[in-house]
Motif scaffolding. Structure first.
Motif, PDB file in Angstrom:
ATOM      1  N   HIS A  31       0.797  -1.174  -0.031  1.00  0.00           N
ATOM      2  CA  HIS A  31      -0.001   0.107  -0.082  1.00  0.00           C
ATOM      3  C   HIS A  31       0.751   1.251   0.162  1.00  0.00           C
ATOM      4  O   HIS A  31       0.570   2.216  -0.714  1.00  0.00           O
ATOM      5  CB  HIS A  31      -1.074  -0.178   1.272  1.00  0.00           C
ATOM      6  N   TRP A  32       1.839   1.375   0.913  1.00  0.00           N
ATOM      7  CA  TRP A  32       2.903   2.251   0.932  1.00  0.00           C
ATOM      8  C   TRP A  32       3.452   2.681  -0.718  1.00  0.00           C
ATOM      9  O   TRP A  32       3.685   3.766  -0.977  1.00  0.00           O
ATOM     10  CB  TRP A  32       3.879   2.038   2.046  1.00  0.00           C
ATOM     11  N   TRP A  33       4.079   1.611  -1.160  1.00  0.00           N
ATOM     12  CA  TRP A  33       4.673   1.634  -2.334  1.00  0.00           C
ATOM     13  C   TRP A  33       3.605   2.186  -3.504  1.00  0.00           C
ATOM     14  O   TRP A  33       3.928   3.073  -4.263  1.00  0.00           O
ATOM     15  CB  TRP A  33       5.330   0.492  -2.807  1.00  0.00           C
ATOM     16  N   ILE A  34       2.372   1.600  -3.488  1.00  0.00           N
ATOM     17  CA  ILE A  34       1.522   2.231  -4.458  1.00  0.00           C
ATOM     18  C   ILE A  34       1.155   3.642  -4.041  1.00  0.00           C
ATOM     19  O   ILE A  34       0.992   4.403  -5.042  1.00  0.00           O
ATOM     20  CB  ILE A  34       0.360   1.157  -4.682  1.00  0.00           C
ATOM     21  N   ALA A  35       0.916   4.004  -2.959  1.00  0.00           N
ATOM     22  CA  ALA A  35       0.686   5.339  -2.548  1.00  0.00           C
ATOM     23  C   ALA A  35       1.706   6.294  -2.978  1.00  0.00           C
ATOM     24  O   ALA A  35       1.457   7.513  -3.629  1.00  0.00           O
ATOM     25  CB  ALA A  35       0.525   5.319  -0.949  1.00  0.00           C
ATOM     26  N   ARG A  36       3.024   5.879  -2.802  1.00  0.00           N
ATOM     27  CA  ARG A  36       4.212   6.777  -3.270  1.00  0.00           C
ATOM     28  C   ARG A  36       4.070   7.035  -4.884  1.00  0.00           C
ATOM     29  O   ARG A  36       4.431   8.109  -5.401  1.00  0.00           O
ATOM     30  CB  ARG A  36       5.449   6.268  -2.850  1.00  0.00           C
ATOM     31  N   ALA A  37       3.755   5.868  -5.724  1.00  0.00           N
ATOM     32  CA  ALA A  37       3.784   5.957  -7.015  1.00  0.00           C
ATOM     33  C   ALA A  37       2.658   6.896  -7.573  1.00  0.00           C
ATOM     34  O   ALA A  37       2.624   7.713  -8.402  1.00  0.00           O
ATOM     35  CB  ALA A  37       3.386   4.560  -7.656  1.00  0.00           C
TER      36      ALA A  37
END
Length: 393
Positions: A31-37
């Protein structure tokens, strides 16, 4: 068979390619990585998350959530939503579906995002629940992951077509050279053919440098109307054609061809192009044998001739056949399902002239190929797309 009724993608474009730099390991969630993207995507395009009315997600480690869970997590309210569990074929599938949604008026601005985390134990845990087929038919016999599966395919390919380890090594060495120009690549050291040959065995005939490095990271792009991209002053790529096929050639005793072969005429026919007009090729590359298969099935050489094709071409950025210009997964890293996006994101950069240190001179047209969901002796999903710069004929 080519369908004369198949509609093109005129008026729909792809823009704003972004990468969240990879990390070997991460304590953060998918979730964190997708949010950063998503944050990087909206900022680079000069839009707000509220402007997005379409959202497409691909991830392995998002479980037990899906794309719908992310809408709440990220505060989105899309009217068009897609979750694509196709692994390495997800980038092409996301592009196809998002483009059709925009074309039909179901969405105006679609964010296509793929990302995964990589905890110390996350890869093992992912494999344990990868598919029911793997649980029932592969793991009980000792084939505990993709290394064993691709070793089977590689061994058969070598025996059937006379490929040598040096031929696979040429792919790995050239991609490492490309990766040294990619600031996001995980692999930072040069790789010689001798180092490749001397590497420790993993699953005969596969050795260390035949295998991708699992990492954490994310990739993303926008699909939108051409008129909106122009109004926003965004560099964009035209979608010339796409194909997608699942469970192709199920009657073959072991996979030596993919769904690309079934639809190759449509891929080039819709684009109005031939292989000679492709400037950059981005194939899915979790293992080099799959690169060989794609070079053949996508029409760059005949079946069984990829080893000779590799020997007779320079696959580096400045070579006569620029291939996986970011270094691909073999040297940039495999961020889970984002491995199915890395080629698409790099291709968009190439044809819009924004690839920076990995830019191929005068690149106007790129072919992106995806492959995913390996089950023992074959991958089930395949797809490809041809995109071009807005000024390409």
């Amino acid at each position: 068979m080519v369908s004369s009724k198949r509609q093109g993608y005129g008026g729909v474009v792809v823009a704003a390619p972004v990468t969240v730099p990879y990390q070997r390991f991460s304590k953060e969630t998918a979730h964190w990585w997708i949010a950063r993207a998503l944050r990087k995507l909206t900022r680079s395009a000069g839009i707000k998350p509220a402007d997005l009315d379409g959202f497409s997600v691909s991830s392995f480690t998002l479980f037990p959530d899906t794309a719908v869970g992310l809408t709440q997590h990220l505060g989105l309210t899309p009217r068009w939503l897609d979750h694509i569990p196709f692994g390495g074929a997800s980038g092409v599938a996301a592009l196809r579906r998002a483009a059709r949604a925009v074309q039909a008026g179901d969405a105006n601005l679609v964010a296509c995002v793929s990302g995964d985390t990589n905890h110390v134990d996350s890869f093992r845990r992912m494999l344990s629940s990868f598919s029911r087929f793997a649980q029932d038919a592969s793991y009980p016999y000792g084939s505990g992951g993709p290394n064993a599966c691709f070793a089977l395919l590689t061994d058969y390919y070598m025996r059937h077509f006379g490929a040598k380890r040096e031929d696979f090594g040429a792919i790995c060495v050239s991609q490492r050279e490309n990766a040294l120009r990619n600031p996001h690549a995980i692999m930072k050291k040069p790789l010689s053919l001798q180092q490749y040959m001397d590497a420790r065995a993993i699953s005969d005939p596969i050795a260390l440098f035949d295998c991708v490095m699992p990492v954490a990271g994310a990739e993303a792009f926008l699909v939108m109307r051409e008129e909106d991209a122009r109004a926003a002053n965004l560099p964009y790529a035209q979608i010339r054609s796409t194909i997608e096929r699942h469970n192709a050639f199920a009657e073959d005793p072991i996979q030596m061809r993919g769904g690309w072969e079934m639809d190759i005429d449509e891929l080039y026919g819709m684009a109005g192009m031939t292989t000679d007009q492709i400037d950059v090729v981005e194939t899915y590359d979790d293992y080099p044998v799959i690169v060989m298969m794609q070079l053949e099935d996508l029409g760059f050489c005949a079946k069984g001739e990829a080893p000779e094709f590799v020997r007779s071409h320079d696959l580096t950025i400045d070579g006569d056949f620029p291939h996986n210009t970011s270094g691909g997964q073999l040297s940039a890293g495999q961020a889970g399902a984002a491995g199915g996006f890395i080629g698409m994101v790099e291709a968009i950069r190439q044809v819009t002239g924004s690839a920076g240190p990995t830019q191929v001179k005068d690149a106007q047209t790129a072919l992106v190929s995806g492959f995913g969901m390996i089950n023992f002796d074959r991958g089930v999903c395949s797809g490809a797309a041809i995109i071009s710069g807005s000024e390409a004929s």
